[in-house]
Write an enzyme that holds these catalytic residues in place. Structure first.
Site, PDB file in Angstrom:
ATOM      1  CB  THR A 122      52.271  -2.920 -24.256  1.00 54.68           C
ATOM      2  OG1 THR A 122      52.862  -2.117 -25.343  1.00 54.68           O
ATOM      3  CG2 THR A 122      52.148  -4.203 -24.247  1.00 54.68           C
ATOM      4  CG  ASP A 125      63.472 -13.718 -22.420  1.00 58.58           C
ATOM      5  OD1 ASP A 125      62.281 -12.706 -22.580  1.00 58.58           O
ATOM      6  OD2 ASP A 125      63.405 -14.527 -24.091  1.00 58.58           O
ATOM      7  CD  GLU A 142      55.008  -6.545 -27.856  1.00 61.74           C
ATOM      8  OE1 GLU A 142      54.833  -6.255 -27.039  1.00 61.74           O
ATOM      9  OE2 GLU A 142      55.897  -6.380 -29.132  1.00 61.74           O
ATOM     10  CD  GLU A 182      49.581  -6.983 -21.756  1.00 64.91           C
ATOM     11  OE1 GLU A 182      50.582  -6.675 -21.958  1.00 64.91           O
ATOM     12  OE2 GLU A 182      48.754  -8.514 -22.764  1.00 64.91           O
ATOM     13  CG  LEU A 230      59.139  -1.968 -17.647  1.00 63.10           C
ATOM     14  CD1 LEU A 230      60.460  -0.773 -17.666  1.00 63.10           C
ATOM     15  CD2 LEU A 230      60.127  -3.082 -18.332  1.00 63.10           C
TER      16      LEU A 230
END
Length: 570
Positions: free
Chosen positions: A434, A190, A274, A472, A475
């Site tokens: 993901t 982040d 999510e 997606e 990482l």
């Protein structure tokens, strides 16, 4: 420095499962592993990655304006994109004109500043033009609740998003808009902190039980507890009403772009956007990969629901608390009585009762928000999607403990993803999943990680529920191994697939636009990857032909990337 695009961009910154239990020796230890980052858990990462100090691709003619060549590049890009286009008006879920999977690229977390302006406007425009030149279909943008409705209830400031979406329209990129009702910040990678709206934070401060809570009293402020979904706890409105009002305001403000530029609305339903509980929080080192996580149902609103469920079940003594023998965040399944494979509490009548209630609460949360989203966006030409986390660690155990604590009732004996897929199908929503880039052998052997098997299971669940599947990467990966795995997974070519089934992912979103992507070697691989995705699995063109075309495409479009770097100095 004058031509450093990288420097400029840095500021943007229940059906039984038939497969058997995995064992550690089954993991292919002889194969080489990926870089360390690829072995990290997806939760650190799904929306976040750090900026790196890298050098941009450089043109042989430094400083030249090359305006005519730039125009030629753009024309070439448009022509190529049209050839591989798989979108039609109406969005992702429609019938494809031809094979292939459109590629979107996630934007930086701080694309819109706290002051509601576009962050580094020139860099943003140059970057979007470069993506367009690569044949990318569009971009994914987080529309932060904490930015837009920050000051007071019902006061929406769309300033930065108005400009950013108009910029995407002008350049010719489609947009996946994420209704981000969660907090940004506190997880690995982040680079920015965006809390929930200030007035929401004030309400949580007054009533701490609005935050998800574990059995030790630790509060998680990433997302309002779903236990309070239908209670007027946010200045007279329920959380679901707040989400609905936000989406309605977005629809009304951007109605002129819906179905044309904005083709998808991804509805945030939990931490990292999510549909899950915040069972593996990384803030302050609470959880580390590959820990099992912890149940998040100890706020008073969730416990009230559990109490009612236990009484209705005829076991009121089960309603006072969740499992007390489920270990701590960083335990492994066999460290706990509840999750261990032999005589574990998860496989008892009590375990079935609790896990059914816990997972159903999550499904009900999804139902409530999707019902609102569907009614708001019907007949607008956009598709609705929901992101589900790829929790692949300890997947090879019987209990699947990390999935259970996150709210996915998936075990050796039960399919936890089919009910989610069926819920999404009822609302004509897309199942976005993901960890598509991961391979089983790249993960730690002792943690029995199995991302490929997990993706396989999810793909079969969406096939059974007849719901579109999008993907997606979890990482940031720029290597050919990851690209090849994405190509394989997006083709949905599994042995268990129904005979004659011709199905691909409806879209793929690439994590993320950042300086590393524009590094010369990575950029070349990325352009080739986008081209191959656009070809589709049923293309009759040989691989070498596609790769030669991609190399030519990289060469032709490279001056446009360089032009962007030059433009940033003026």
């Amino acid at each position: 420095m004058a031509f450093n695009l990288t420097h400029q961009l840095g500021a943007l910154a229940g059906t039984p499962i038939k497969s058997g239990e995995m064992t550690a020796p089954s993991v292919e230890s002889s194969l080489s592993v990926s870089p360390p980052s690829a072995r990290m858990p997806i939760s650190m990462n799904l929306n976040y990655n750090s900026n790196r100090n890298v050098s941009p691709p450089m043109s042989p003619v430094l400083g030249a304006r090359r305006a005519d060549l730039s125009v030629a590049c753009k024309a070439f890009a448009v022509e190529t994109v049209e050839e591989q286009r798989t979108y039609k008006e109406g969005g992702i879920g429609g019938e494809k004109e031809k094979g292939g999977v459109p590629v979107f690229v996630m934007m930086p977390l701080d694309s819109v500043t706290m002051g509601n302006t576009v962050n580094r406007r020139k860099a943003m425009r140059a970057s979007l033009q470069a993506l367009k030149s690569a044949g990318v279909e569009g971009i994914m943008i987080d529309v932060w609740w904490g930015l837009v409705e920050r000051e007071s209830p019902g006061a929406y400031n769309w300033g930065g998003y108005n400009e950013l979406l108009e910029m995407a329209k002008k350049i010719g990129l489609k947009v996946q808009a994420v209704m981000s009702f969660h907090q940004c910040g506190g997880n690995v990678g982040d680079s920015v902190t965006i809390p929930l709206p200030q007035w929401v934070v004030e309400e949580v401060d007054k009533d701490p039980d609005l935050a998800y809570t574990d059995q030790w009293g630790r509060r998680n402020h990433e997302y309002i507890s779903l236990g309070a979904d239908t209670l007027p706890v946010l200045k007279g409105r329920t959380p679901v009403q707040c989400y609905s009002d936000f989406m309605r305001a977005f629809r009304d403000n951007f109605k002129h772009l819906l179905g044309d530029t904005i083709v998808e609305i991804q509805v945030g339903m939990g931490p990292a956007g999510e549909l899950r509980y915040p069972s593996y929080p990384e803030q302050d080192g609470t959880w580390r990969f590959p820990g099992i996580g912890a149940f998040q149902c100890y706020d008073k609103y969730s416990l009230s629901s559990l109490k009612a469920a236990a009484e209705a079940y005829g076991k009121p003594e089960w309603g006072g608390t969740g499992p007390t023998d489920a270990g701590h965040y960083n335990n492994w399944p066999e460290d706990t009585q509840f999750f261990k494979k032999e005589d574990g509490g998860w496989n008892t009548e009590y375990g079935e009762f609790f896990l059914t209630w816990y997972s159903q609460m999550l499904l009900d949360h999804g139902e409530r928000i999707l019902s609102s989203a569907k009614s708001l966006f019907q007949d607008t030409g956009v598709k609705i999607s929901v992101k589900v986390a790829g929790i692949h660690w300890h997947y090879g155990t019987r209990s699947h403990a990390p999935e259970l604590t996150a709210g996915y009732y998936n075990t050796r004996f039960r399919d936890g993803y089919l009910p989610i897929a069926q819920m999404l199908a009822r609302h004509s929503a897309i199942f976005n999943f993901t960890c598509i880039e991961m391979r089983d052998h790249e993960q730690p052997q002792d943690a029995l990680c199995a991302p490929e098997k997990l993706v396989n299971q999810v793909a079969l669940a969406t096939l059974a529920a007849e719901v579109p599947l999008a993907g997606e990467n979890a990482l940031p990966r720029y290597d050919d191994y990851a690209h090849e795995q994405i190509l394989k997974a997006s083709a949905l070519s599994f042995d268990q697939n129904q005979e004659g089934e011709n199905r691909e992912m409806c879209a793929f979103t690439y994590l993320r636009m950042n300086p590393e992507l524009f590094k010369a070697d990575n950029w070349g691989k990325f352009v080739g990857f986008v081209k191959k995705m656009g070809e589709g699995r049923d293309s009759d063109r040989c691989r070498e032909e596609v790769e030669r075309e991609a190399e030519h495409f990289v060469h032709v479009t490279q001056p446009l990337v360089q032009e962007a770097a030059v433009a940033l100095t003026h």
